[in-house]
Design a protein around this motif. Structure first.
Motif, mmCIF file in Angstrom:
data_model
loop_
_atom_site.group_PDB
_atom_site.id
_atom_site.type_symbol
_atom_site.label_atom_id
_atom_site.label_comp_id
_atom_site.label_asym_id
_atom_site.label_seq_id
_atom_site.Cartn_x
_atom_site.Cartn_y
_atom_site.Cartn_z
ATOM 1 N N LYS A 1 0.812 -1.221 0.000
ATOM 2 C CA LYS A 1 0.000 0.000 0.000
ATOM 3 C C LYS A 1 0.843 1.267 0.000
ATOM 4 O O LYS A 1 0.307 2.371 -0.077
ATOM 5 C CB LYS A 1 -0.925 0.016 1.220
ATOM 6 N N ILE A 2 2.159 1.122 0.101
ATOM 7 C CA ILE A 2 3.009 2.290 0.292
ATOM 8 C C ILE A 2 2.941 3.246 -0.895
ATOM 9 O O ILE A 2 2.946 4.469 -0.718
ATOM 10 C CB ILE A 2 4.468 1.865 0.591
ATOM 11 N N ASP A 3 2.839 2.720 -2.107
ATOM 12 C CA ASP A 3 2.774 3.603 -3.274
ATOM 13 C C ASP A 3 1.486 4.418 -3.258
ATOM 14 O O ASP A 3 1.497 5.625 -3.508
ATOM 15 C CB ASP A 3 2.868 2.784 -4.562
ATOM 16 N N PHE A 4 0.376 3.774 -2.951
ATOM 17 C CA PHE A 4 -0.911 4.466 -2.895
ATOM 18 C C PHE A 4 -0.910 5.548 -1.823
ATOM 19 O O PHE A 4 -1.312 6.693 -2.067
ATOM 20 C CB PHE A 4 -2.021 3.453 -2.624
ATOM 21 N N ILE A 5 -0.420 5.224 -0.633
ATOM 22 C CA ILE A 5 -0.461 6.175 0.482
ATOM 23 C C ILE A 5 0.588 7.265 0.325
ATOM 24 O O ILE A 5 0.305 8.455 0.496
ATOM 25 C CB ILE A 5 -0.279 5.434 1.823
ATOM 26 N N ARG A 6 1.811 6.881 -0.027
ATOM 27 C CA ARG A 6 2.915 7.838 -0.082
ATOM 28 C C ARG A 6 2.818 8.785 -1.273
ATOM 29 O O ARG A 6 3.370 9.888 -1.242
ATOM 30 C CB ARG A 6 4.245 7.080 -0.134
ATOM 31 N N THR A 7 2.131 8.371 -2.323
ATOM 32 C CA THR A 7 2.030 9.226 -3.504
ATOM 33 C C THR A 7 0.628 9.813 -3.661
ATOM 34 O O THR A 7 0.446 11.027 -3.570
ATOM 35 C CB THR A 7 2.427 8.451 -4.769
ATOM 36 N N LYS A 8 -0.383 8.975 -3.840
ATOM 37 C CA LYS A 8 -1.715 9.491 -4.149
ATOM 38 C C LYS A 8 -2.390 10.157 -2.953
ATOM 39 O O LYS A 8 -2.935 11.259 -3.073
ATOM 40 C CB LYS A 8 -2.584 8.368 -4.709
#
Length: 221
Positions: A182-189
């Motif tokens: 989930k890190i890409d979703f949380i850290r970027t979007k």
């Protein structure tokens, strides 16, 4: 999920007939003598965000801000199943928790070099970069333990349009490696959506971005 979906949650109109004033205060646990949060919590004093609104206009701005951000943290919980998610803004030499979803926790964190090795929140806002702890039981760096059940944590800075840090958001879960997928979703979007929303929100623009920039109070040595 698209960035548009997250922004839709933030920009959906607020029903003026609903009463959201209860969101302007929350109970924090009784703190230890050194100001840290105990593992075993008891309800302590009520923390009131109204102290950060100095006029009737800014009070309405604050109410709108916390209503929309509260809607977001609850939506994130529903979409990701994360156990705890909170959004903080900086005020002078401290971080202030504005909204959260999960168990009660302390309202303020100091922004000062001596706390870099004690608090991941302080480290993130002072170093201006995200921090991910996949498994707290194997972590050797700074970590502020407020809940024995927490096994993983992701903390990210929030920037203003000029690239200056004005706050953070922190998320914790009771499962190891919870944020790996989930890190890409949380850290970027999620991060981008929060920054877009805050960029032109009247609560922020009323005081000016510099008010929330801790570098003005904690200049680099």
């Amino acid at each position: 999920m698209r960035l548009f979906d997250i922004l839709s949650v933030l920009y959906e109109p607020v029903n003026s007939l609903d009463n959201h004033e209860h969101l302007l205060s929350y109970v924090q646990p009784k703190l230890n003598e050194d100001g840290t949060c105990p593992i075993l919590k008891e309800a302590g004093d009520e923390y009131d965000l109204r102290q950060y609104a100095d006029s009737p206009e800014q009070y309405e701005n604050l109410l709108d801000l916390v209503t929309r951000l509260n809607r977001l943290v609850r939506w994130i919980h529903l979409k990701t199943d994360v156990m705890w998610f909170g959004i903080y803004l900086s005020h002078g030499n401290k971080l202030v928790k504005y909204v959260y979803n999960g168990e009660m926790s302390k309202a303020e964190f100091p922004i000062a070099p001596e706390y870099l090795d004690k608090s991941i929140n302080t480290r993130v806002i002072m170093e201006k970069q995200h921090y991910y702890i996949p498994d707290v039981t194997k972590h050797d760096g700074p970590y502020y333990r407020c809940d024995a059940k927490v096994k993983s944590e992701l903390c990210c800075p929030i920037f203003d349009p000029e690239g200056d840090v004005i706050g953070i958001f922190d998320c914790e879960d009771y499962r190891e490696n919870f944020f790996d997928e989930k890190i890409d979703f949380i850290r970027t979007k999620v991060k981008k959506a929060i920054e877009i929303f805050l960029e032109d929100h009247p609560y922020i623009t009323y005081m000016g971005y510099s008010h929330f920039n801790p570098d003005a109070y904690n200049p680099t040595a």
